[in-house]
Design an enzyme around this catalytic site. Structure first.
Site, PDB file in Angstrom:
ATOM      1  N   GLU A 274       0.886  -1.180   0.000  1.00 49.27           N
ATOM      2  CA  GLU A 274       0.000   0.000   0.000  1.00 49.27           C
ATOM      3  C   GLU A 274       0.914   1.218   0.000  1.00 49.27           C
ATOM      4  O   GLU A 274       1.234   1.756   1.055  1.00 49.27           O
ATOM      5  CB  GLU A 274      -0.840   0.020   1.278  1.00 49.27           C
ATOM      6  CG  GLU A 274      -1.684  -1.221   1.495  1.00 49.27           C
ATOM      7  CD  GLU A 274      -2.233  -1.315   2.934  1.00 49.27           C
ATOM      8  OE1 GLU A 274      -1.942  -0.454   3.777  1.00 49.27           O
ATOM      9  OE2 GLU A 274      -2.968  -2.275   3.188  1.00 49.27           O
ATOM     10  N   GLY A 276       2.074   5.019  -0.836  1.00 48.57           N
ATOM     11  CA  GLY A 276       1.565   6.350  -1.142  1.00 48.57           C
ATOM     12  C   GLY A 276       2.688   7.291  -1.513  1.00 48.57           C
ATOM     13  O   GLY A 276       2.978   7.552  -2.677  1.00 48.57           O
ATOM     14  N   ARG A 313       2.101  20.103   6.088  1.00 56.28           N
ATOM     15  CA  ARG A 313       3.115  19.196   6.650  1.00 56.28           C
ATOM     16  C   ARG A 313       4.144  19.918   7.520  1.00 56.28           C
ATOM     17  O   ARG A 313       4.509  19.439   8.579  1.00 56.28           O
ATOM     18  CB  ARG A 313       3.848  18.426   5.536  1.00 56.28           C
ATOM     19  CG  ARG A 313       2.954  17.483   4.742  1.00 56.28           C
ATOM     20  CD  ARG A 313       3.750  16.469   3.940  1.00 56.28           C
ATOM     21  NE  ARG A 313       4.308  15.461   4.800  1.00 56.28           N
ATOM     22  CZ  ARG A 313       5.575  15.341   5.089  1.00 56.28           C
ATOM     23  NH1 ARG A 313       6.454  16.161   4.551  1.00 56.28           N
ATOM     24  NH2 ARG A 313       5.995  14.394   5.894  1.00 56.28           N
ATOM     25  N   TYR A 317       4.181  18.574  11.233  1.00 60.87           N
ATOM     26  CA  TYR A 317       5.266  17.635  11.580  1.00 60.87           C
ATOM     27  C   TYR A 317       6.639  18.298  11.627  1.00 60.87           C
ATOM     28  O   TYR A 317       7.647  17.595  11.734  1.00 60.87           O
ATOM     29  CB  TYR A 317       5.339  16.503  10.546  1.00 60.87           C
ATOM     30  CG  TYR A 317       4.021  15.857  10.192  1.00 60.87           C
ATOM     31  CD1 TYR A 317       3.331  15.080  11.111  1.00 60.87           C
ATOM     32  CD2 TYR A 317       3.481  15.999   8.917  1.00 60.87           C
ATOM     33  CE1 TYR A 317       2.126  14.481  10.767  1.00 60.87           C
ATOM     34  CE2 TYR A 317       2.285  15.404   8.570  1.00 60.87           C
ATOM     35  CZ  TYR A 317       1.609  14.654   9.506  1.00 60.87           C
ATOM     36  OH  TYR A 317       0.432  14.063   9.160  1.00 60.87           O
ATOM     37  N   CYS A 344      -2.775  33.229  10.037  1.00 54.21           N
ATOM     38  CA  CYS A 344      -2.530  33.866  11.332  1.00 54.21           C
ATOM     39  C   CYS A 344      -2.099  32.858  12.385  1.00 54.21           C
ATOM     40  O   CYS A 344      -2.822  32.599  13.360  1.00 54.21           O
ATOM     41  CB  CYS A 344      -3.782  34.603  11.775  1.00 54.21           C
ATOM     42  SG  CYS A 344      -4.195  35.838  10.559  1.00 54.21           S
ATOM     43  N   GLU A 345      -0.977  32.243  12.178  1.00 54.38           N
ATOM     44  CA  GLU A 345      -0.393  31.302  13.139  1.00 54.38           C
ATOM     45  C   GLU A 345       1.119  31.349  12.952  1.00 54.38           C
ATOM     46  O   GLU A 345       1.602  31.366  11.813  1.00 54.38           O
ATOM     47  CB  GLU A 345      -0.811  29.863  12.830  1.00 54.38           C
ATOM     48  CG  GLU A 345      -2.273  29.625  12.886  1.00 54.38           C
ATOM     49  CD  GLU A 345      -2.651  28.407  13.717  1.00 54.38           C
ATOM     50  OE1 GLU A 345      -1.786  27.851  14.414  1.00 54.38           O
ATOM     51  OE2 GLU A 345      -3.824  28.045  13.651  1.00 54.38           O
ATOM     52  N   TYR A 373       0.466  13.920   0.576  1.00 56.00           N
ATOM     53  CA  TYR A 373       0.014  14.567   1.812  1.00 56.00           C
ATOM     54  C   TYR A 373       0.152  16.086   1.720  1.00 56.00           C
ATOM     55  O   TYR A 373       0.404  16.755   2.716  1.00 56.00           O
ATOM     56  CB  TYR A 373       0.768  13.999   3.028  1.00 56.00           C
ATOM     57  CG  TYR A 373       0.694  12.486   3.086  1.00 56.00           C
ATOM     58  CD1 TYR A 373      -0.493  11.852   3.402  1.00 56.00           C
ATOM     59  CD2 TYR A 373       1.806  11.689   2.775  1.00 56.00           C
ATOM     60  CE1 TYR A 373      -0.589  10.462   3.409  1.00 56.00           C
ATOM     61  CE2 TYR A 373       1.715  10.296   2.793  1.00 56.00           C
ATOM     62  CZ  TYR A 373       0.520   9.700   3.111  1.00 56.00           C
ATOM     63  OH  TYR A 373       0.425   8.334   3.118  1.00 56.00           O
TER      64      TYR A 373
HETATM   65  N1  LLP Z   1      -1.240   1.904   4.469  1.00 53.83           N
HETATM   66  C1  LLP Z   1      -1.757   2.380   5.611  1.00 53.83           C
HETATM   67  C2  LLP Z   1      -2.612   1.506   6.410  1.00 53.83           C
HETATM   68  C3  LLP Z   1      -1.476   3.693   6.022  1.00 53.83           C
HETATM   69  O1  LLP Z   1      -1.974   4.152   7.158  1.00 53.83           O
HETATM   70  C4  LLP Z   1      -0.646   4.509   5.218  1.00 53.83           C
HETATM   71  C5  LLP Z   1      -0.328   5.874   5.609  1.00 53.83           C
HETATM   72  C6  LLP Z   1      -0.140   3.973   4.015  1.00 53.83           C
HETATM   73  C7  LLP Z   1      -0.454   2.658   3.682  1.00 53.83           C
HETATM   74  C8  LLP Z   1       0.730   4.750   3.061  1.00 53.83           C
HETATM   75  O2  LLP Z   1       1.940   5.129   3.614  1.00 53.83           O
HETATM   76  P1  LLP Z   1       3.056   5.835   2.705  1.00 53.83           P
HETATM   77  O3  LLP Z   1       3.560   4.814   1.673  1.00 53.83           O
HETATM   78  O4  LLP Z   1       2.432   6.990   2.027  1.00 53.83           O
HETATM   79  O5  LLP Z   1       4.099   6.227   3.666  1.00 53.83           O
HETATM   80  N2  LLP Z   1       0.269  12.770   6.747  1.00 53.83           N
HETATM   81  C9  LLP Z   1       1.554  12.162   7.019  1.00 53.83           C
HETATM   82  C10 LLP Z   1       1.594  10.716   6.589  1.00 53.83           C
HETATM   83  C11 LLP Z   1       0.514   9.875   7.211  1.00 53.83           C
HETATM   84  C12 LLP Z   1       0.511   8.467   6.712  1.00 53.83           C
HETATM   85  C13 LLP Z   1      -0.731   7.781   7.098  1.00 53.83           C
HETATM   86  N3  LLP Z   1      -0.807   6.422   6.665  1.00 53.83           N
HETATM   87  C14 LLP Z   1       2.658  12.958   6.346  1.00 53.83           C
HETATM   88  O6  LLP Z   1       2.371  13.980   5.706  1.00 53.83           O
HETATM   89  O7  LLP Z   1       3.836  12.620   6.473  1.00 53.83           O
END
Ligand code: LLP
Length: 410
Positions: A274, A276, A313, A317, A344-345, A373
């Site tokens: 999975e 992203g 982000r 973070y 305004c932050e 993201y």
């Molecule tokens: N599978 C599950 C169950 C997940 O919760 C996530 C990400 C992924 C796959 C995909 O992960 P990736 O390959 O994209 O790392 N908003 C945060 C990242 C949150 C990720 C949430 N879950 C950021 O901007 O760094």
């Protein structure tokens, strides 16, 4: 983005001069390079060529329909976490048998819809959810194929806000609970547990922790065989990181592919990912105009027309997204500069730089690595409309989502 380069002090993606968009488009806007996305997919597929997994794109990273259609053309499936993402994946043409549904809080309505669509797997994250899937399936007179997400209690080295595999995190179920559920499977006549999933977090750079996960999953599979339960799929989640700083090491996809390939040869189960961030993260920029440059004491604040509402982000973070000017100057700022947004932050900041190329009000910069993201975490904070999104492919530009209108927000 590998494809960004200066030629005669002007910033280009491949052969496309970024400044040339500005005559036609109002800033700020997202710009994605489809060529970069395709390059990333090629790299991932090459590293996995020995075992040809199903690569589900984690839609939460970027939910632009045009991008999802392209990913579907490249044979990627989808990892969804809500009925909204599931409907979007279907709309993009992803076949239900290439969709997995993760998340700790799926509702009755979401589960019913997923069952009716016949997706590849609902990846359950609690005993309560498993019972609910079983009950809904019974009412619908169906047997539903499901996965169970385990919580491996393995800490990944990443920002603690995006780590998910430790026992203090809300995700998955413990291995002992998982085995108990398998032993009690005759109580769940309307489900077939045929997948095991694990996802330990996001933006992980070191493959060692994945090797730990693979070892652990192998041990769980031995226990499953003792219980005479076989599964068809292991879903290893996502999390492969990208370099945000120029000198960051890259995620070693080749060695990662070899490690998973060994696991595959030993365990003979189909592999799912999975992914992203790795697919779209470095493909996206925000192009923004400098509204004001103001000096307070020793620091110049470069005030952009984009802020934490468009790209959260850095505020959430404390992450670094390099900002690059569209036109380089031969002069430099003598003092420190800080790029900030109009929100305004005080957290609405994109970082402090020394010796930065000189800038003027009305000039343009881009914020890099916003393809994952970025837009999906954006908001209407301060009543600001979500911004336009463009795709660049083969030096051709296309609008793929319009800027919201203020009237629509009122
Ligand atoms: N599978 C599950 C169950 C997940 O919760 C996530 C990400 C992924 C796959 C995909 O992960 P990736 O390959 O994209 O790392 N908003 C945060 C990242 C949150 C990720 C949430 N879950 C950021 O901007 O760094």
């Amino acid at each position: 983005m590998d494809l960004l380069k200066f030629k005669n002090k002007k910033l280009y993606i491949d052969n496309f001069k970024l400044e040339s968009i500005l005559k036609k488009k109002e800033t700020p806007f997202y710009l994605y390079s489809l060529d970069q996305i395709k390059k990333n997919i090629r790299q991932v597929k090459l590293s996995f060529k020995n075992f040809k997994p199903l690569i589900c794109y984690a839609i939460k990273a970027n939910s632009n329909l045009s991008i999802l259609k392209e990913l579907n053309k490249s044979n990627l499936g989808a990892d969804v976490v809500s009925i909204g993402e599931l409907k979007l994946a279907l709309k993009a043409g992803v076949k239900p048998d290439k969709i997995v549904f993760s998340g700790v809080g799926k509702t009755d309505k979401e589960i019913k819809f997923a069952i009716q669509k016949g997706i590849l797997s609902i990846n359950a994250e609690s005993r309560n959810e498993i019972e609910l899937i079983n009950n809904i399936s019974k009412k619908l007179k169906k047997t539903t194929n499901i996965g169970i997400r385990i919580n491996p209690n393995i800490k990944a080295k990443t920002n603690k806000k995006i780590a998910t595999g430790n026992k203090v995190n809300k995700f998955g179920i413990s291995i002992s609970d998982f085995l108990n559920i398998i032993q009690a499977k005759k109580n769940y006549k309307n489900i077939n547990i045929y997948l095991l999933s694990v996802h330990i977090g996001s933006q992980i750079m070191d493959i060692k922790v994945y090797k730990k996960v693979l070892n652990l999953v192998s041990k769980v599979l031995i226990k499953l065989r003792k219980l005479k339960h076989s599964i068809n799929y292991v879903d290893l989640g996502g999390g492969m990181g990208i370099p945000y700083f120029k000198n960051d090491k890259k995620f070693n996809f080749k060695d990662f592919g070899l490690a998973v390939s060994k696991f595959y040869q030993k365990e003979k189960v189909k592999i799912i990912f999975e992914i992203g961030r790795f697919i779209t993260g470095n493909s996206g920029l925000i192009i923004s105009k400098i509204i004001y440059i103001k000096k307070i004491n020793d620091r110049y604040f470069i005030i952009l027309d984009t802020g934490m509402n468009d790209m959260a982000r850095s505020a959430i973070y404390d992450t670094f997204h390099e900002i690059i000017p569209l036109q380089k100057s031969s002069k430099k700022f003598k003092k420190k500069i800080e790029f900030v947004g109009p929100i305004c932050e005080s957290s609405d900041t994109f970082g402090v730089y020394k010796n930065y190329s000189s800038l003027k009000e009305g000039e343009y910069v881009c914020i890099t690595n916003c393809g994952a993201y970025g837009r999906t975490l954006s908001s209407n904070y301060n009543m600001r409309p979500l911004i336009e999104e463009l795709i660049l492919s083969n030096n051709k530009l296309k609008t793929v989502r319009l800027r919201q209108k203020i009237e629509d927000l009122i």
